[in-house]
Design an enzyme around this catalytic site. Structure first.
Site: not given
Ligand code: MN
Length: 260
Positions: A63-64, A81
């Site tokens: 796993w990472n 955003h």
């Molecule tokens: Mn974006």
């Protein structure tokens, strides 16, 4: 025999009558990340750190850890955003109603124009020509701009930065309000590193796809690929952003269902 619509879909997936197309780019440390001028905060590239790989750190498992900016690789843009969308309801990755992560797609082929002109902008006239052939864009649809830009595998060619900024195709500033108000699209998707054109910082308003889409609680998809494998109309997009609390976006495994 169970003839519910979902049973029919399940059979169509098994038989191949409905195909699943992957619209996502591979995610690794070479994945291109948007380049902002140095005075702005920096989005970090994707990074993978191995925790163990069947070794002394974990004898039976691999796993990472991974880290990256929210807007890395093929990704979803949430309304929060942008400043214009910051106070809208259900505007972040954890609060967007999940049914909005499934929506039909209209694919506008601008690959010929984009190969001739890296600054090509899609206009309302292009959309009206598309609608003459394919019917009107239905409310709640994605509009995806096919440019074949994702075939630029070299990150420098993909970002296409020059001294005066990036040169990447995108929507004309006049097109975005038309799509939002007169077609009630759910969002805009493009093959470039972001949803707006490379030169959109100097448009009025700047970054119209971010400013106007997100200001109206609509979404974005960036760094899409395989748009050349979609029909102009009829694909169903699956775009679940990660449930990051107050996330502004997230890497996304964007899938398209396409019927024979
Ligand atoms: Mn974006």
């Amino acid at each position: 025999m169970n003839d519910s619509i979902l049973a029919q879909l399940a059979r169509a997936l098994v038989s191949g009558a409905v195909q699943v197309i992957d619209l996502s780019q591979p995610l690794d440390s070479a994945t291109a990340v948007i380049n902002l001028p140095p005075e702005f905060g920096k989005s970090l590239p994707f990074r993978l750190d191995e925790i163990s790989k069947y070794d002394s750190r974990g004898p039976a498992w691999y796993w990472n850890n991974f880290s990256c900016g929210e807007h890395t690789g093929t990704h979803f843009d949430a309304p929060i955003h942008w400043m214009t969308g910051k106070d809208l309801p259900d505007n972040a990755t954890d609060t967007i109603p999940v049914q909005k992560f499934l929506a039909p797609a209209c694919v506008i082929d601008a690959s010929r124009e984009a190969s001739a002109n890296a600054d090509f902008l899609l206009t309302r006239a292009h959309i009206e020509e598309w609608e003459a052939n394919n019917g009107r864009i239905e409310p709640g649809s994605w509009v995806l701009m096919r440019t074949d830009w994702s075939k630029r595998r070299d990150p420098a060619a993909f970002l296409n930065m020059r001294e005066d900024g990036a040169h990447v195709p995108g929507p004309h500033p006049d097109l975005v309000p038309f799509l939002v108000r007169e077609r009630e699209v759910i969002g805009w998707g493009s093959e470039g590193v972001g949803t707006d054109a490379g030169q959109a910082f100097q448009f009025n308003p700047p970054f119209p796809c971010h400013s106007i889409m997100h200001g109206n609680n609509r979404f974005g998809l960036a760094s899409l690929t395989n748009l050349d494998r979609l029909p102009p109309k009829g694909a169903l997009l699956i775009t679940p952003a990660l449930k990051i609390v107050l996330g502004s976006g997230s890497p996304c495994r964007v899938l398209a269902l396409v019927a024979d």
